[in-house]
Design a protein around this motif. Structure first.
Motif, PDB file in Angstrom:
ATOM      1  N   UNK A 190      67.852 -78.370  19.011  1.00 46.92           N
ATOM      2  CA  UNK A 190      68.731 -78.057  17.899  1.00 46.92           C
ATOM      3  C   UNK A 190      69.941 -78.979  17.851  1.00 46.92           C
ATOM      4  N   UNK A 191      70.561 -79.214  19.000  1.00 42.95           N
ATOM      5  CA  UNK A 191      71.729 -80.095  19.037  1.00 42.95           C
ATOM      6  C   UNK A 191      71.354 -81.497  18.553  1.00 42.95           C
ATOM      7  N   UNK A 192      70.178 -81.965  18.977  1.00 44.00           N
ATOM      8  CA  UNK A 192      69.720 -83.291  18.555  1.00 44.00           C
ATOM      9  C   UNK A 192      69.515 -83.342  17.049  1.00 44.00           C
ATOM     10  N   UNK A 193      68.959 -82.282  16.468  1.00 39.70           N
ATOM     11  CA  UNK A 193      68.736 -82.251  15.022  1.00 39.70           C
ATOM     12  C   UNK A 193      70.054 -82.329  14.255  1.00 39.70           C
ATOM     13  N   UNK A 194      71.062 -81.597  14.734  1.00 32.61           N
ATOM     14  CA  UNK A 194      72.357 -81.595  14.057  1.00 32.61           C
ATOM     15  C   UNK A 194      73.050 -82.950  14.166  1.00 32.61           C
ATOM     16  N   UNK A 195      73.014 -83.529  15.353  1.00 29.18           N
ATOM     17  CA  UNK A 195      73.721 -84.786  15.560  1.00 29.18           C
ATOM     18  C   UNK A 195      72.929 -86.004  15.103  1.00 29.18           C
ATOM     19  N   UNK A 196      71.624 -85.870  14.936  1.00 34.93           N
ATOM     20  CA  UNK A 196      70.833 -86.991  14.407  1.00 34.93           C
ATOM     21  C   UNK A 196      71.305 -87.350  13.005  1.00 34.93           C
ATOM     22  N   UNK A 197      71.775 -86.349  12.275  1.00 42.19           N
ATOM     23  CA  UNK A 197      72.377 -86.581  10.961  1.00 42.19           C
ATOM     24  C   UNK A 197      73.892 -86.697  11.100  1.00 42.19           C
ATOM     25  N   UNK A 198      74.467 -85.860  11.964  1.00 41.81           N
ATOM     26  CA  UNK A 198      75.918 -85.772  12.079  1.00 41.81           C
ATOM     27  C   UNK A 198      76.586 -87.013  12.633  1.00 41.81           C
ATOM     28  N   UNK A 199      75.984 -87.638  13.651  1.00 41.02           N
ATOM     29  CA  UNK A 199      76.615 -88.816  14.252  1.00 41.02           C
ATOM     30  C   UNK A 199      76.656 -89.987  13.272  1.00 41.02           C
ATOM     31  N   UNK A 200      75.523 -90.350  12.636  1.00 42.17           N
ATOM     32  CA  UNK A 200      75.617 -91.417  11.634  1.00 42.17           C
ATOM     33  C   UNK A 200      76.581 -91.077  10.497  1.00 42.17           C
ATOM     34  N   UNK A 257      62.258 -71.352   6.562  1.00 41.42           N
ATOM     35  CA  UNK A 257      62.493 -71.088   7.986  1.00 41.42           C
ATOM     36  C   UNK A 257      63.884 -70.481   8.176  1.00 41.42           C
ATOM     37  N   UNK A 258      63.974 -69.166   7.969  1.00 46.77           N
ATOM     38  CA  UNK A 258      65.258 -68.479   8.031  1.00 46.77           C
ATOM     39  C   UNK A 258      65.865 -68.508   9.434  1.00 46.77           C
ATOM     40  N   UNK A 259      65.054 -68.268  10.452  1.00 49.40           N
ATOM     41  CA  UNK A 259      65.568 -68.232  11.831  1.00 49.40           C
ATOM     42  C   UNK A 259      66.203 -69.557  12.223  1.00 49.40           C
ATOM     43  N   UNK A 260      65.530 -70.654  11.902  1.00 48.76           N
ATOM     44  CA  UNK A 260      66.067 -71.970  12.242  1.00 48.76           C
ATOM     45  C   UNK A 260      67.357 -72.254  11.474  1.00 48.76           C
ATOM     46  N   UNK A 261      67.438 -71.770  10.222  1.00 50.34           N
ATOM     47  CA  UNK A 261      68.669 -71.935   9.441  1.00 50.34           C
ATOM     48  C   UNK A 261      69.825 -71.185  10.100  1.00 50.34           C
ATOM     49  N   UNK A 262      69.562 -69.962  10.577  1.00 48.59           N
ATOM     50  CA  UNK A 262      70.585 -69.179  11.281  1.00 48.59           C
ATOM     51  C   UNK A 262      71.049 -69.893  12.543  1.00 48.59           C
ATOM     52  N   UNK A 263      70.102 -70.469  13.264  1.00 49.97           N
ATOM     53  CA  UNK A 263      70.446 -71.167  14.506  1.00 49.97           C
ATOM     54  C   UNK A 263      71.277 -72.418  14.224  1.00 49.97           C
ATOM     55  N   UNK A 264      70.936 -73.140  13.161  1.00 47.88           N
ATOM     56  CA  UNK A 264      71.697 -74.343  12.819  1.00 47.88           C
ATOM     57  C   UNK A 264      73.141 -73.988  12.474  1.00 47.88           C
ATOM     58  N   UNK A 265      73.342 -72.910  11.729  1.00 48.57           N
ATOM     59  CA  UNK A 265      74.688 -72.504  11.327  1.00 48.57           C
ATOM     60  C   UNK A 265      75.522 -72.064  12.527  1.00 48.57           C
ATOM     61  N   UNK A 266      74.960 -71.194  13.353  1.00 47.80           N
ATOM     62  CA  UNK A 266      75.716 -70.637  14.483  1.00 47.80           C
ATOM     63  C   UNK A 266      75.997 -71.687  15.545  1.00 47.80           C
ATOM     64  N   UNK A 312      75.570 -82.587   9.124  1.00 46.55           N
ATOM     65  CA  UNK A 312      74.356 -82.260   9.883  1.00 46.55           C
ATOM     66  C   UNK A 312      73.995 -80.795   9.736  1.00 46.55           C
ATOM     67  N   UNK A 313      74.989 -79.915   9.832  1.00 50.12           N
ATOM     68  CA  UNK A 313      74.763 -78.477   9.666  1.00 50.12           C
ATOM     69  C   UNK A 313      74.250 -78.189   8.255  1.00 50.12           C
ATOM     70  N   UNK A 371      72.942 -64.496  19.503  1.00 49.37           N
ATOM     71  CA  UNK A 371      71.615 -64.912  19.969  1.00 49.37           C
ATOM     72  C   UNK A 371      71.099 -66.147  19.207  1.00 49.37           C
ATOM     73  N   UNK A 372      71.787 -66.483  18.107  1.00 49.32           N
ATOM     74  CA  UNK A 372      71.391 -67.674  17.357  1.00 49.32           C
ATOM     75  C   UNK A 372      72.055 -68.945  17.882  1.00 49.32           C
ATOM     76  N   UNK A 373      72.904 -68.800  18.893  1.00 52.70           N
ATOM     77  CA  UNK A 373      73.493 -69.986  19.522  1.00 52.70           C
ATOM     78  C   UNK A 373      72.406 -70.661  20.351  1.00 52.70           C
TER      79      UNK A 373
END
Length: 442
Positions: A236-246, A84-93, A71-72, A228-230
């Motif tokens: 954001x959590x939903x985006x990561x787990x929408x891919x991560x859970x499956x 979208x650099x900011x969103x990429x930073x947030x996804x990683x952190x 997902x990450x 601050x990117x946490x």
């Protein structure tokens, strides 16, 4: 942008350059699995059986770690492809924070649940004791496992495959080297048996994480890990787990399948449980190599999908399918030519070797056709179509496989269980192509 090579470089050289480091890593990981099991088997056949019973729990933990990591990986590559650099930073952190939280929860659950799990599949007190000794130590490294996998996927998401390869190899080699010393008490080490095998594994995982951290400091990633990117909010959590859970379920389902198959095979003899466990150690050399290709192309497909380069996405898929089919063909040849030697790595009993060799010959007939479902699952995850990928895996590991194994075992005995593997692969391949064309192609 540093990652523009993902949409500019010719596709075949790009796929090979991204995949080859991961194939090498996965091949060494597979070698570790075989060597690790080889040393455990030298303790006793019961120790190897115990390791086979603990394997589904380990696989489940790895599946959860890799699921979040995928997902990450997919979101970082997609955001970078979309500029979208900011969103990429947030996804990683945010992903790293979630990894620590997952590791703590899983460590507690696995330490508490393993004794009950072992008693479900064996009444032999020695096997249960071996399993508990191993599990009670191996699961102490849960947080380290989670962080190591997340950093692996983060490095892959920006095309730093060689760093990922280097880190994984360092961990695997450490583990392989330490195994005989810590299990049998060589040199300055005391003889620790199963505990030594667990500690060697945990130390190897720790080395992998340390190498990733060193690379982060010495050659920083094009990502910011500032606090601050946490972003532990729903979006954001939903985006990561929408891919991560499956993705996690895709990887965890084999654990469920193995557990059920173990219960079917145990009704005939615990010898067949050992054979199935040995097969899964051996098949990782083939399937993890294929997974290495998937890891290489996943950020490529995500990046190009985000950049709306849909023709490149289709070309990457076709090339990947051909490469994985080639890997599977090699697996078929090896399994047919030297099955007895392969099974002999895990047991010295002639009857067990004979049974295992026959099982390997049966199962390997489904290797090549399985390349279809493996490729489709990986591609769908990369494109954010996690539910479609999950459907394929549920069919492959549960809906078709388990009923087929049970029914065939009624008439053919243990051979029926092994025959269910190629039968399942043929059916699932057809469904995989349909789902991929329906949900992913434009």
């Amino acid at each position: 942008m540093q990652q523009n090579f993902m949409k500019e470089k010719p596709i075949l050289p790009l796929v090979i350059s991204m995949s080859l480091p991961m194939v090498i890593s996965m091949a060494i990981n597979s070698l570790y699995n075989i060597v690790d099991s080889y040393f455990v088997a030298r303790i006793s056949e019961k120790a190897m059986t115990a390791l086979s019973l603990v394997f589904p729990i380990q696989n489940m933990m790895t599946a959860i770690a890799v699921g979040l990591g995928i997902g990450i990986n997919a979101r970082i590559a997609y955001f970078l492809g979309n500029g979208k650099q900011k969103e990429a930073d947030q996804a990683a952190t945010t992903g790293l924070v979630l990894s620590v939280m997952q590791g703590i929860v899983l460590m507690i659950l696995c330490l508490l649940g393993t004794p009950l799990f072992l008693k479900m599949y064996s009444e032999d007190l020695e096997i249960i004791a071996f399993g508990r000794v191993y599990a009670d130590r191996a699961f102490l490294f849960s947080v380290i496992i989670m962080l190591g996998v997340s950093f692996e996927k983060i490095f892959q998401s920006v095309g730093r495959m060689k760093v990922s390869m280097c880190s994984m190899i360092c961990g695997f080699v450490t583990n392989i080297v330490l195994d005989p010393f810590m299990i049998f008490g060589l040199g300055c080490f005391p003889e620790m048996g199963m505990a030594g095998a667990a500690y060697a594994t945990g130390i190897g995982q720790t080395v992998t994480l340390v190498v990733y951290l060193l690379f982060c400091f010495l050659r920083p990633l094009p990502l910011s890990f500032n606090r601050r990117n946490i972003l532990l909010e729903k979006g954001m959590v939903k985006q990561l787990y929408a891919i991560g859970i499956p993705a996690a379920l895709n990887l965890a389902l084999p654990s469920l399948m193995i557990s059920v198959l173990n219960s079917i095979l145990a009704s005939f003899s615990e010898m067949y449980v050992l054979v199935l466990g040995a097969y899964y150690k051996l098949q990782t050399f083939i399937y993890l190599s294929a997974n290495g290709i998937i890891q290489g192309i996943r950020p490529l497909m995500s990046f190009n999908y985000g950049a709306k380069e849909y023709k490149r996405v289709k070309s990457i898929f076709r090339i990947t399918l051909c490469l994985i089919a080639g890997v599977m063909a090699i697996g078929v040849v090896v399994s047919l030519v030297i099955p007895g030697r392969l099974m002999g790595l895990f047991t010295e009993h002639d009857l067990t070797v004979q049974i295992g060799a026959k099982a390997l010959r049966i199962i390997c007939t489904g290797f090549i056709v399985s390349s279809v479902s493996v490729t489709c699952c990986g591609a769908l995850e990369a494109l954010g179509k996690g539910v479609s990928s999950l459907i394929i895996s549920v069919l492959r590991y549960v809906v078709i496989m388990l009923p087929a194994a049970w029914l065939l075992s009624r008439g053919l005995g243990p051979d029926g269980v092994f025959g269910a593997f190629p039968l399942t692969e043929m059916i699932v391949a057809v469904v995989s192509v349909y789902l991929y064309k329906k949900t992913a192609e434009r």
